[in-house]
Design a protein around this motif. Structure first.
Motif, PDB file in Angstrom:
ATOM      1  N   VAL A  61       0.817  -1.095   0.019  1.00  0.00           N
ATOM      2  CA  VAL A  61       0.076   0.100   0.007  1.00  0.00           C
ATOM      3  C   VAL A  61       0.795   1.390   0.091  1.00  0.00           C
ATOM      4  N   GLY A  62       0.463   2.265  -0.934  1.00  0.00           N
ATOM      5  CA  GLY A  62       1.302   3.436  -0.907  1.00  0.00           C
ATOM      6  C   GLY A  62       0.518   4.418  -1.542  1.00  0.00           C
ATOM      7  N   PHE A  63       1.251   5.869  -1.564  1.00  0.00           N
ATOM      8  CA  PHE A  63       0.474   6.681  -2.398  1.00  0.00           C
ATOM      9  C   PHE A  63       0.689   6.785  -3.718  1.00  0.00           C
ATOM     10  N   LYS A  64      -0.347   7.215  -4.500  1.00  0.00           N
ATOM     11  CA  LYS A  64      -0.303   7.344  -5.873  1.00  0.00           C
ATOM     12  C   LYS A  64       0.818   8.144  -6.337  1.00  0.00           C
ATOM     13  N   GLU A  65       0.941   8.187  -7.799  1.00  0.00           N
ATOM     14  CA  GLU A  65       2.447   8.592  -8.197  1.00  0.00           C
ATOM     15  C   GLU A  65       2.340  10.232  -7.776  1.00  0.00           C
ATOM     16  N   MET A  66       3.427  10.514  -7.453  1.00  0.00           N
ATOM     17  CA  MET A  66       3.424  12.139  -6.885  1.00  0.00           C
ATOM     18  C   MET A  66       3.914  13.068  -8.168  1.00  0.00           C
ATOM     19  N   GLU A  67       3.529  14.148  -8.087  1.00  0.00           N
ATOM     20  CA  GLU A  67       4.219  15.229  -9.121  1.00  0.00           C
ATOM     21  C   GLU A  67       5.637  15.280  -8.595  1.00  0.00           C
ATOM     22  N   MET A  68       6.282  16.099  -9.783  1.00  0.00           N
ATOM     23  CA  MET A  68       7.742  16.399  -9.345  1.00  0.00           C
ATOM     24  C   MET A  68       7.884  17.494  -8.347  1.00  0.00           C
ATOM     25  N   ALA A  69       6.800  18.573  -8.139  1.00  0.00           N
ATOM     26  CA  ALA A  69       6.605  19.591  -7.107  1.00  0.00           C
ATOM     27  C   ALA A  69       6.695  18.914  -6.110  1.00  0.00           C
ATOM     28  N   GLU A  70       5.714  17.951  -5.777  1.00  0.00           N
ATOM     29  CA  GLU A  70       5.326  17.423  -4.381  1.00  0.00           C
ATOM     30  C   GLU A  70       6.542  16.382  -3.966  1.00  0.00           C
ATOM     31  N   LEU A  71       7.221  15.873  -5.013  1.00  0.00           N
ATOM     32  CA  LEU A  71       8.269  14.985  -4.670  1.00  0.00           C
ATOM     33  C   LEU A  71       9.624  16.251  -4.232  1.00  0.00           C
ATOM     34  N   ALA A  72       9.733  17.332  -4.522  1.00  0.00           N
ATOM     35  CA  ALA A  72      10.816  18.373  -4.246  1.00  0.00           C
ATOM     36  C   ALA A  72      10.367  18.721  -2.737  1.00  0.00           C
ATOM     37  N   GLN A  73       9.268  18.698  -2.388  1.00  0.00           N
ATOM     38  CA  GLN A  73       8.978  19.375  -1.039  1.00  0.00           C
ATOM     39  C   GLN A  73       9.065  18.124   0.141  1.00  0.00           C
ATOM     40  N   ILE A  74       9.327  17.128  -0.384  1.00  0.00           N
ATOM     41  CA  ILE A  74       9.355  16.055   1.019  1.00  0.00           C
ATOM     42  C   ILE A  74      10.548  16.361   1.858  1.00  0.00           C
ATOM     43  N   ARG A  75      10.184  16.348   3.231  1.00  0.00           N
ATOM     44  CA  ARG A  75      11.042  16.843   4.251  1.00  0.00           C
ATOM     45  C   ARG A  75      12.105  15.824   4.409  1.00  0.00           C
ATOM     46  N   ASP A 110      15.004  15.015   7.156  1.00  0.00           N
ATOM     47  CA  ASP A 110      15.525  15.446   8.802  1.00  0.00           C
ATOM     48  C   ASP A 110      17.146  15.329   8.712  1.00  0.00           C
ATOM     49  N   THR A 111      17.879  16.178   9.289  1.00  0.00           N
ATOM     50  CA  THR A 111      19.256  16.017   9.134  1.00  0.00           C
ATOM     51  C   THR A 111      19.941  15.365  10.635  1.00  0.00           C
ATOM     52  N   PRO A 112      20.935  15.032  10.820  1.00  0.00           N
ATOM     53  CA  PRO A 112      21.363  14.476  12.005  1.00  0.00           C
ATOM     54  C   PRO A 112      21.584  15.492  13.079  1.00  0.00           C
ATOM     55  N   ASP A 113      21.708  16.647  12.703  1.00  0.00           N
ATOM     56  CA  ASP A 113      21.783  17.687  13.843  1.00  0.00           C
ATOM     57  C   ASP A 113      20.423  18.321  14.188  1.00  0.00           C
ATOM     58  N   GLY A 114      19.304  17.742  13.809  1.00  0.00           N
ATOM     59  CA  GLY A 114      17.958  18.269  14.199  1.00  0.00           C
ATOM     60  C   GLY A 114      17.337  19.124  13.186  1.00  0.00           C
ATOM     61  N   GLY A 115      18.280  19.452  12.157  1.00  0.00           N
ATOM     62  CA  GLY A 115      17.722  20.470  11.113  1.00  0.00           C
ATOM     63  C   GLY A 115      16.406  19.628  10.208  1.00  0.00           C
ATOM     64  N   ILE A 116      15.935  20.655   9.586  1.00  0.00           N
ATOM     65  CA  ILE A 116      14.897  20.169   8.482  1.00  0.00           C
ATOM     66  C   ILE A 116      14.952  20.685   7.025  1.00  0.00           C
ATOM     67  N   LEU A 117      15.222  19.836   6.129  1.00  0.00           N
ATOM     68  CA  LEU A 117      15.575  20.417   4.783  1.00  0.00           C
ATOM     69  C   LEU A 117      14.537  19.765   3.869  1.00  0.00           C
ATOM     70  N   THR A 118      14.623  20.097   2.750  1.00  0.00           N
ATOM     71  CA  THR A 118      13.712  19.333   1.650  1.00  0.00           C
ATOM     72  C   THR A 118      14.416  18.881   0.443  1.00  0.00           C
ATOM     73  N   VAL A 119      13.760  17.824  -0.221  1.00  0.00           N
ATOM     74  CA  VAL A 119      14.841  17.380  -1.274  1.00  0.00           C
ATOM     75  C   VAL A 119      15.274  18.436  -2.027  1.00  0.00           C
ATOM     76  N   ALA A 120      14.440  19.418  -2.429  1.00  0.00           N
ATOM     77  CA  ALA A 120      14.810  20.527  -3.366  1.00  0.00           C
ATOM     78  C   ALA A 120      16.135  20.793  -2.814  1.00  0.00           C
ATOM     79  N   ASP A 121      16.253  21.018  -1.576  1.00  0.00           N
ATOM     80  CA  ASP A 121      17.758  21.744  -0.939  1.00  0.00           C
ATOM     81  C   ASP A 121      18.956  20.814  -1.158  1.00  0.00           C
ATOM     82  N   VAL A 122      18.688  19.717  -1.386  1.00  0.00           N
ATOM     83  CA  VAL A 122      19.907  18.894  -1.452  1.00  0.00           C
ATOM     84  C   VAL A 122      20.002  18.215  -2.805  1.00  0.00           C
TER      85      VAL A 122
END
Length: 281
Positions: A22-36, A38-50
């Protein structure tokens, strides 16, 4: 988990089982880029950031075996088709495939396990024949007469082939184990016969007279020992009892080989013995 889904159970159909994911339906590129992320030091980034998400073709997963990258094509044998027939059909198809340089095709799974098992059993058969020869060489104090005795082995092989051909049975691993057993059983009649010939020759008898007398004296013991072995294995060959179908090929191999070797030993071994003695003299 959002990308690959999560396994929640299995769906069974006959002997096959399929995983329910069971999973989500196919995501759009914009939605994929906004997936959160979590960094080891507690920071929060998105896929688009890296990363720069793009849709490209690629393997779903990378498999390696013995440090080589491989791709698997899995199939199942249908009812009414033996593994050997399926492998013959696959080999015919693979023979028409032109592989690029650096690529090769090989069959794995049950066929590879079967080939490895047969290789080990062939080594065991050769080793058993060598050990039987060594024992007979010490028994007869001769390097030549053991070869005469061991002629019963190819005679037993004739019975094995005829038995499986008449019954329409394939030569399985269990049957091969029966063939290995024949390496020590089929020579018993020849040992009894040749040993009696050697005993009679010590009484200054001619080769022909010793051979004829020994065949006459040992006919009844040879037939009785072979008959008791065949009758004892007959219930197993029929496949009686739980799991009898798995053990039946071994009994069929021993019975077929023992019948042919017994009947032909009484004719072939005396003739070969006399020919060998003529050549030596």
């Amino acid at each position: 988990r959002r990308l690959s889904g999560e396994d929640v159970g299995e769906y069974s159909e006959g002997q096959r089982a399929r995983t329910i994911r069971v999973g989500f339906k196919e995501m759009e590129m914009a939605e994929l880029a906004q997936i959160r992320v979590d960094t080891p030091d507690g920071g929060i980034l998105t896929v688009a950031d890296v990363a720069d998400p793009r849709i490209v073709e690629g393997p779903r997963e990378i498999r390696r075996e013995r440090q080589r990258r491989i791709g698997r094509v899995t199939g199942y044998v249908t009812d009414g088709t033996t593994l050997g027939d399926a492998i013959d059909q696959i080999d015919a198809i693979l023979a028409t495939v032109d592989m690029p340089p650096g690529y090769r095709l090989s069959i794995g799974g049950e066929e590879r396990d079967r080939a490895e098992s047969f290789g080990s059993l062939q080594f065991a058969l050769i080793l058993s024949i060598i050990l039987v020869y060594m024992v007979m060489a010490s028994l007869f104090e001769s390097f030549l007469h053991p070869f005469t005795v061991m002629l019963s082995l190819p005679l037993a092989g004739v019975g094995v082939v005829l038995g499986f051909w008449l019954l329409g049975e394939p030569l399985s691993i269990t049957a091969f184990i029966g063939v290995i057993m024949l390496g020590g059983i089929a020579v018993n009649d020849s040992i009894v016969l040749v040993d009696r010939i050697n005993q009679l020759r010590e009484t200054a008898r001619s080769v022909r007279g010793a051979v004829v007398s020994a065949a006459r004296d040992r006919l009844r013991p040879i037939m009785m020992t072979s008959a008791t072995t065949v009758l004892a294995l007959l219930p197993m060959a029929i496949g009686l009892g739980e799991g009898g179908e798995l053990r039946a090929p071994m009994a069929i191999a021993v019975i077929g080989g023992l019948v042919s070797s017994t009947l032909m030993t009484l004719v072939v071994i005396p003739v070969v013995y006399e020919l060998v003695e003529r050549v030596r003299s």
